[in-house]
Design an enzyme around this catalytic site. Structure first.
Site, PDB file in Angstrom:
ATOM      1  N   SER B  33     -12.760  15.057 -26.362  1.00 30.55           N
ATOM      2  CA  SER B  33     -11.900  14.952 -25.189  1.00 30.55           C
ATOM      3  C   SER B  33     -12.493  15.823 -24.107  1.00 30.55           C
ATOM      4  CB  SER B  33     -10.482  15.436 -25.509  1.00 30.55           C
ATOM      5  OG  SER B  33     -10.464  16.852 -25.563  1.00 30.55           O
ATOM      6  N   ALA B  34     -11.862  15.778 -22.923  1.00 35.19           N
ATOM      7  CA  ALA B  34     -12.263  16.651 -21.816  1.00 35.19           C
ATOM      8  C   ALA B  34     -13.753  16.516 -21.477  1.00 35.19           C
ATOM      9  CB  ALA B  34     -11.904  18.116 -22.129  1.00 35.19           C
ATOM     10  N   GLN B  37     -18.060  16.530 -25.394  1.00 31.93           N
ATOM     11  CA  GLN B  37     -18.930  16.465 -26.556  1.00 31.93           C
ATOM     12  C   GLN B  37     -20.420  16.561 -26.210  1.00 31.93           C
ATOM     13  OE1 GLN B  37     -18.531  17.025 -29.558  1.00 31.93           O
ATOM     14  NE2 GLN B  37     -16.390  16.682 -30.042  1.00 31.93           N
ATOM     15  N   THR B  38     -20.861  15.858 -25.181  1.00 29.01           N
ATOM     16  CA  THR B  38     -22.288  15.944 -24.831  1.00 29.01           C
ATOM     17  C   THR B  38     -22.641  17.354 -24.401  1.00 29.01           C
ATOM     18  OG1 THR B  38     -22.330  13.626 -24.167  1.00 29.01           O
ATOM     19  CG2 THR B  38     -24.087  15.037 -23.313  1.00 29.01           C
ATOM     20  N   ALA B 227     -27.660  18.442 -19.201  1.00 28.92           N
ATOM     21  CA  ALA B 227     -26.560  17.467 -19.174  1.00 28.92           C
ATOM     22  C   ALA B 227     -25.206  18.144 -18.993  1.00 28.92           C
ATOM     23  CB  ALA B 227     -26.561  16.649 -20.462  1.00 28.92           C
ATOM     24  N   GLY B 229     -20.984  16.294 -18.591  1.00 27.57           N
ATOM     25  CA  GLY B 229     -20.203  15.283 -19.306  1.00 27.57           C
ATOM     26  C   GLY B 229     -19.890  14.131 -18.388  1.00 27.57           C
ATOM     27  N   VAL B 230     -19.582  12.964 -18.989  1.00 23.83           N
ATOM     28  CA  VAL B 230     -19.353  11.778 -18.161  1.00 23.83           C
ATOM     29  C   VAL B 230     -18.184  10.938 -18.675  1.00 23.83           C
ATOM     30  CG1 VAL B 230     -20.938  10.256 -19.406  1.00 23.83           C
ATOM     31  CG2 VAL B 230     -20.608   9.953 -16.929  1.00 23.83           C
ATOM     32  N   GLY B 231     -17.513  11.375 -19.723  1.00 27.02           N
ATOM     33  CA  GLY B 231     -16.472  10.537 -20.329  1.00 27.02           C
ATOM     34  C   GLY B 231     -15.334  10.183 -19.395  1.00 27.02           C
ATOM     35  N   GLU B 232     -14.803  11.175 -18.705  1.00 24.09           N
ATOM     36  CA  GLU B 232     -13.650  10.916 -17.853  1.00 24.09           C
ATOM     37  C   GLU B 232     -14.008  10.615 -16.396  1.00 24.09           C
ATOM     38  OE1 GLU B 232     -12.553  14.464 -19.794  1.00 24.09           O
ATOM     39  OE2 GLU B 232     -10.441  13.960 -19.705  1.00 24.09           O
TER      40      GLU B 232
END
Lengths: 668, 271
Positions: B33-34, B37-38, B227, B229-232
């Site tokens: 979440s948030a 993870q990457t 890197a 993050g790009v999830g959200e």
């Protein structure tokens, strides 16, 4: 293989001869009644779990298979219709054990993310490609239009199908030292394409008992339980009915100090969809009951007035959703930098607006599902839960609390997750199947129906955001005030995180010297609102971006240019006073968009001139939105009023970012 | 994760096998979440890969910081790990090493906890170690008589620090963008009334515009190979861009989402 469902057992196999059909090129006989859903027959009787069930209503298309070469929803196709015909499932695509051209194209293009819709997408595409070797993009969209995907945005799926005619080949693996940055295929991708990936519903032991939760059909009700033992005795196949009194510690929740959500409601249901009873028995016995059923069950509801929406929750004389929460307030927190109220006096332009959003459902295509088993006896006994989840360790610790076990007595084995988006951060089936398995000593499984999933699990928080931004005559932002209120539903879930993240991000990705922001969460009689991709920041962005447009327009500055003038850059301080040292690339993003922005402005203006001249009712427009987002857990998720709780919980998983460990072992 | 581990250790991706998460078998990496993870687990994986490389070089008797020399080519040859540089060959026979309870003979470990500072009473502090940034433009077509809105195109520019795998980064952005489109135009859950996927509408393949992704890589020194993050982030700028485009097309600023046709029609009539 899963145990056959209710319909199969209801009619003895000898009542009608088996139905014969061709499955993936081989003749098969199915003993299920001809009225049984083909999707169930494939999965439960014939063991082909590559075909997924997302809704059992023909809406999502995850169960799409080919019947005589044409796509059908297997959930809406009775077995009888397949008799004497040919059925092809995802397991029939890679017949030589190698991915076929279509599967290879999906792999190459990254067209499968979570993979739960992939079998349906592949079958729909296979139908099209058998008739049209080189389809157009519009034909692909038409053919795949009955299958929903929540992860990919569909574009890579369309690109993959269009690429099949070119006989795609996978690129060679990246050279040593060149893996980072490579457009390489997912390492776990092939299993999502040949039907072998195992999701929450796919590996349920044949001897498992099944569980169905009975849920409140009322937003708010008191209820009284009747004689549960007598109900079990008179219901064939039912082994046990669980209620609140069976739960060792009947409260769970994301925050270490807020365990406000019962596993099974205790005398009062606070939202429609809240679990009040859990039926445990054979699959046919428990699935004979609808989750929202009231008749024929030992439960008597007295509906009560419900608090729905923020106005009702915030009313001065509002009743309390939770007895210990005066004013129905979950949390009130905010940021203050400089003196925003005074700074508006210096502003050449001020914009102000009020924005509202509603509940949004995650709509992952895989409903919540899993199974649990107790291993060992006495003090050595452990609870093992196989479940679709985004957070195995939090699940472990939450289950330990609910079951009054040590964390090391609980093992979570995550299955593949068919979409989460934040919705699988909270527990769903876990405590129900865990409790039932612990008490019965048998494996216990549960798969939520689509409506049960939608009614009972978390949503995006509805919001009301009032924003006011001001800038100087050159368009440089000076001050902002944002007040955001959120409907967190009946229980806290991730509400505190949302009410904290929003004030931090509410000034947008811009340099603003004077900031005052506030975020509040309120309880209502709705399903809990929890984590959903962005934790409230998307709701806040709607407000701050409308303000940017309005200020730009007032000063006659181009909307992109206005944002560029204010973009946070390395060296700037954020609303929390944090100086960004590196990696603040909004300016570069805006510069990269500028040619497309100018082109789009010209294109839309030309289109609108034509439309006006022709008297057409169509108008085109172009808009721009910017964002920023703090990566990882917020350093402090609970605001100052709860500071003692924060200190108490310092170092806990929830209030501080957990350190992450990774091992790279070399097997001997 | 495999791409990061492969480059940190210096072996091809095919030499790695993933152990799926399991509270009995893998360490606590927090939740998925948030957008973390990457950034968080990815960094831990990079450090674990480097740690293993350091241990392997030490076993081969190499000088202390020799493992940082990327001119060495590593290869798994049978049960031995071989290093080669300029005609020099080191060989570490792995089979001869004692195995632990899991059958592992050598373990690289890494831990990463992003540096943050608690917020004070005024909300001042360092809540996050790193931020993603993005800007998107949306082009829409509104039917003034029906109140319907069609999104024609989205261009999404995202600062991701470093795209570990651009295909997957684009997939996250496109998928998020379409959820943002749903938020803007379609999705509103009404308890008791939209408890299925025919009353609750999410974007289908026909609702989706052409999406072009522009990846900006302003490296984050804390993250794995730069890197973030790009999830959200893919979702967040989309609804604002669509609402701005509707205003640009019609002169009406919609203040409530989703912009369902009856709401836009009402707003156009009230203009």
């Amino acid at each position: 293989m899963n145990k056959p469902r209710a319909e199969f057992a209801a009619t003895p196999p000898h009542a009608e001869p088996p139905a014969g059909f061709e499955l993936n090129g081989r003749p098969v006989q199915a003993v299920s009644p001809r009225i049984a859903r083909l999707a169930d027959v494939l999965r439960d009787e014939l063991g082909l779990t590559g075909t997924k069930i997302g809704c059992n209503a023909g809406d999502c298309g995850a169960c799409t298979v080919l019947l005589d070469g044409r796509q059908v929803c297997a959930c809406l196709t009775p077995l009888g219709q397949a008799e004497g015909r040919s059925v092809t499932t995802v397991e029939g695509l890679a017949r030589s054990g190698k991915l076929n051209a279509l599967q290879t194209a999906f792999h190459k293009h990254g067209a499968a993310q979570c993979g739960i819709c992939t079998p349906g997408m592949l079958m729909a595409a296979a139908d099209l490609l058998a008739r049209r070797k080189r389809p157009t993009a519009a034909e692909v969209r038409d053919a795949l239009g009955g299958v929903l995907c929540r992860c990919t945005g569909y574009q890579k799926i369309v690109e993959a199908v269009l690429d099949v005619a070119a006989r795609p080949r996978l690129d060679a693996a990246p050279a040593v030292g060149a893996a980072v940055g490579a457009r390489t295929t997912k390492v776990d991708g092939a299993a999502k394409l040949d039907g072998t990936e195992r999701y929450g519903a796919d590996e349920i032991p044949a001897d498992a008992l099944w569980l169905r939760a009975i849920r409140s059909p009322h937003h708010h009700a008191r209820f009284r339980l009747g004689d549960l033992a007598a109900f079990v005795a008179r219901t064939p196949g039912l082994l046990r009915v669980l209620s609140a009194r069976d739960v060792p510690s009947n409260g769970f929740g994301i925050y270490p100090t807020i365990k406000d959500q019962p596993v099974l409601a205790d005398g009062e249901a606070r939202f429609r969809g809240e679990a009040v009873l859990a039926l445990v028995g054979t699959r046919e016995a428990v699935e004979a009951f609808d989750a929202f059923q009231t008749e024929g069950l030992p439960i008597e509801y007295t509906p009560l007035p419900a608090i729905l929406g923020l106005d009702a929750a915030m009313a001065p004389d509002a009743a309390r959703v939770l007895p210990d929460k005066p004013g129905n307030l979950l949390q009130d927190g905010g940021m203050r930098k400089g003196d925003a109220a005074a700074a508006f006096a210096q502003c050449a332009a001020v914009a102000e607006g009020h924005f509202e959003t509603g509940f949004v459902e995650h709509a992952y295509i895989e409903p919540e599902a899993g199974w649990a088993v107790r291993r060992g006896e006495g003090g050595e006994a452990r609870l093992e839960v196989h479940v679709t989840t985004q957070t195995p360790y939090m699940d472990r610790d939450e289950l330990a609390i609910v079951m009054k076990l040590r964390p090391d007595q609980v093992r979570i084995v995550p299955t593949a997750c068919g979409g989460g988006f934040g919705g699988k951060l909270d527990m769903s089936v876990h405590p129900l199947i865990g409790l039932a398995a612990w008490l019965t000593g048998r494996p216990v499984a549960c798969i939520y129906t689509r409506s049960e999933s939608m009614a009972s699990t978390t949503k995006r928080h509805p919001s009301r955001v009032h924003a006011k931004f001001g800038c100087d005559a050159q368009g440089r932002l000076i001050a902002c005030e944002v007040d955001a209120d959120f409907d967190t539903g009946a229980y806290a879930s991730w509400g505190p995180t949302v009410a904290t993240r929003v004030p931090i991000h509410a000034s947008g990705p811009y340099k603003v010297p004077h900031v005052r922001t506030r975020g509040r969460g309120f309880y209502t009689h709705c399903h809990p609102a929890g984590a959903f991709r962005g934790f409230g920041v998307p709701q806040g962005a709607i407000a701050h971006e409308a303000m940017m447009d309005e200020l730009a327009d007032k000063l006659g500055i181009d909307r992109l240019e206005f944002r560029l003038r204010n973009a946070l850059r390395a060296g700037d301080a954020t609303a929390t006073g944090q100086v960004l040292e590196h990696s603040a690339g909004l300016g570069e993003c805006l510069e990269a968009l500028r040619p497309r922005w100018e082109q789009a402005k010209r294109d839309t203006a030309a289109f609108n001139r034509g439309a006006r001249a022709d008297g057409k009712p169509l108008r085109r427009g172009v808009g721009i939105g910017c964002m920023w987002y703090g990566i990882g857990n917020t350093s402090l998720s609970i605001p100052p009023p709860c500071a003692s709780a924060c200190r108490h919980a310092a170092g806990s998983r929830c209030t501080t970012a957990p350190p992450t460990s990774a091992r790279v072992p070399i097997p001997s | 994760m495999t791409q990061i581990a492969a480059d940190a250790l210096g072996l091809p991706m095919g030499d790695f096998r993933i152990v799926m998460g399991d509270t009995d078998r893998t360490a606590d990496a927090g939740k998925t979440s948030a957008s973390r993870q990457t950034f968080v687990s990815g960094k831990a994986v990079e450090l674990a890969g480097l740690d293993l490389r350091r241990k392997l070089f030490a076993l081969a008797g190499a000088p202390k910081n020799e493992y940082l020399d990327r001119r060495y080519a590593l290869a798994l040859e049978g049960a031995a790990l071989v290093f080669r540089k300029d005609g020099i060959t080191h060989r570490v026979p792995l089979a001869a090493l004692p195995a632990d309870a899991n059958g592992d003979v050598l373990l690289g470990e890494g831990t990463f906890d992003p540096p943050t500072l608690p917020l004070d009473e005024d909300g001042q502090g360092v809540p996050y170690a790193s931020y993603a940034f993005a800007a998107q433009i949306a082009e829409v077509e509104v039917d003034l008589e029906l109140g319907t809105t069609r999104v024609l195109a989205i261009v999404a520019a995202h600062d991701v620090g470093r795209a570990i795998n651009p295909i997957q980064v684009e997939g996250q952005i496109q998928g998020g963008t379409v959820q943002g489109l749903g938020l803007a135009l379609m999705e509103e859950y009404l308890p008791g009334r939209t408890e299925n996927l025919h009353d609750y509408l999410i974007p289908s393949i026909g609702d989706v515009p052409q999406m072009d992704c522009i990846l900006v890589e302003d490296a984050e020194p804390l993250g794995p190979y730069g890197a973030k993050g790009v999830g959200e982030p893919g979702l967040i700028p989309t609804a604002p861009a669509i609402l701005g485009a509707i205003e640009n097309a019609t002169g009406v600023r919609m203040q409530r989402v989703p912009v369902l046709p009856h709401r836009l029609r009402r707003a156009l009539l009230d203009k």
